[in-house]
Write a protein that holds these residues in place. Structure first.
Motif, mmCIF file in Angstrom:
data_model
loop_
_atom_site.group_PDB
_atom_site.id
_atom_site.type_symbol
_atom_site.label_atom_id
_atom_site.label_comp_id
_atom_site.label_asym_id
_atom_site.label_seq_id
_atom_site.Cartn_x
_atom_site.Cartn_y
_atom_site.Cartn_z
ATOM 1 N N ASP A 19 0.766 -1.241 0.018
ATOM 2 C CA ASP A 19 0.196 0.087 0.069
ATOM 3 C C ASP A 19 1.019 1.391 -0.269
ATOM 4 O O ASP A 19 0.408 2.353 -0.208
ATOM 5 C CB ASP A 19 -0.679 -0.103 1.297
ATOM 6 N N ASN A 72 2.614 3.543 5.509
ATOM 7 C CA ASN A 72 1.247 3.407 5.212
ATOM 8 C C ASN A 72 0.442 3.161 6.745
ATOM 9 O O ASN A 72 1.142 3.093 7.656
ATOM 10 C CB ASN A 72 0.645 2.533 4.123
ATOM 11 N N SER A 231 -3.818 -2.885 5.506
ATOM 12 C CA SER A 231 -3.932 -1.330 5.974
ATOM 13 C C SER A 231 -5.333 -0.987 6.811
ATOM 14 O O SER A 231 -5.331 -0.131 7.491
ATOM 15 C CB SER A 231 -3.928 -0.415 4.922
#
Length: 245
Positions: A19, A72, A231
């Motif tokens: 991510d 992230n 995430s």
């Protein structure tokens, strides 16, 4: 006297950094699935022997832009967990330095496969910054040699065909033996000796949680398997751990 707080070991693989724009290697959309020959760029024999492999590797490093990547939500969640007062150690297979950039203390991060933020000369071992080497590539040097001796420059990572640093592995095994909870995040758990760490932890009484999009060889041994995107899943897991602290 306060009770001993449980030690948490978090082993992270490429999946935690996707991510941030850094591609993984083994996943369904991984670099090696799309181009199996790319593995030569991270294998010590072909890398040292073939200038064309090195030129491809330098272009890949330039284009992937790992040094410009930002942490992230997964990296930030682990830094939050550490700040929450729980004893945490990160054992990472990644070489991107994003845990440290997210605010996780460097002394509590074990980089099992080295770091891509520096390069070293295969001949004289002089180290310098990866950013400086990439500036030379951008300026037109397709395979920049060591400025000290003219030798081959390579990242300070453990390539295929090389052993891991035994001191780092010993420290990682000590953490695995001592931890109460072992969390494996974004890793296929297929690359040894690092992949042995979850079993060491389980054999010494730790609970095992796996956060990964694809099945791993350890899923049947885990106390919990989470398939949600990292995430999203990791911040939720961290909040659960902090709420239970």
């Amino acid at each position: 006297m306060s009770a001993k707080r449980p030690l948490i070991a978090v082993m992270t693989g490429a999946g935690i950094s996707t991510d941030s724009g850094i591609p993984d290697y083994r996943g369904p959309q991984g670099l090696w699935q799309q181009d199996p020959s790319a593995q030569d760029m991270v294998t010590i024999g072909p890398y040292l022997a073939d200038p064309e492999v090195r030129r491809r590797a330098w272009l890949m490093r330039r284009d992937v832009g790992a040094l410009a990547a930002e942490p992230n939500a997964g990296h930030l969640a682990l830094a939050e967990l550490e700040r929450g007062g729980l004893p945490v150690r990160v054992l990472t297979q990644n070489v991107d330095g994003l845990h440290q950039r997210a605010g996780f203390p460097a002394r509590k991060v074990l980089e099992l496969h080295g770091t891509a933020t520096e390069v070293s000369c295969a001949r004289c071992r002089v180290r310098s910054g990866m950013d400086e080497a990439l500036e030379r590539v951008a300026a037109g040097e397709s395979d920049p040699p060591c400025r000290a001796c003219g030798g081959v420059l390579r990242p300070c990572t453990v390539m295929f065909g090389e052993p891991l640093d035994p001191e780092v592995i010993d420290r990682a095994e000590a953490v695995a033996k001592a931890c109460d909870l072992f969390v494996a995040v974004g890793t296929s758990l297929q690359v040894y000796p690092a992949a042995a760490l979850p079993r060491i932890a389980v054999e010494h009484g730790a609970r095992l949680v796996i956060v990964n999009g694809e099945p791993t060889p350890y899923d049947d041994e885990a106390d919990e398997v989470i398939r949600e995107p990292i995430s999203i899943a990791l911040p939720q897991l961290v909040h659960r751990l902090l709420d239970g602290a």
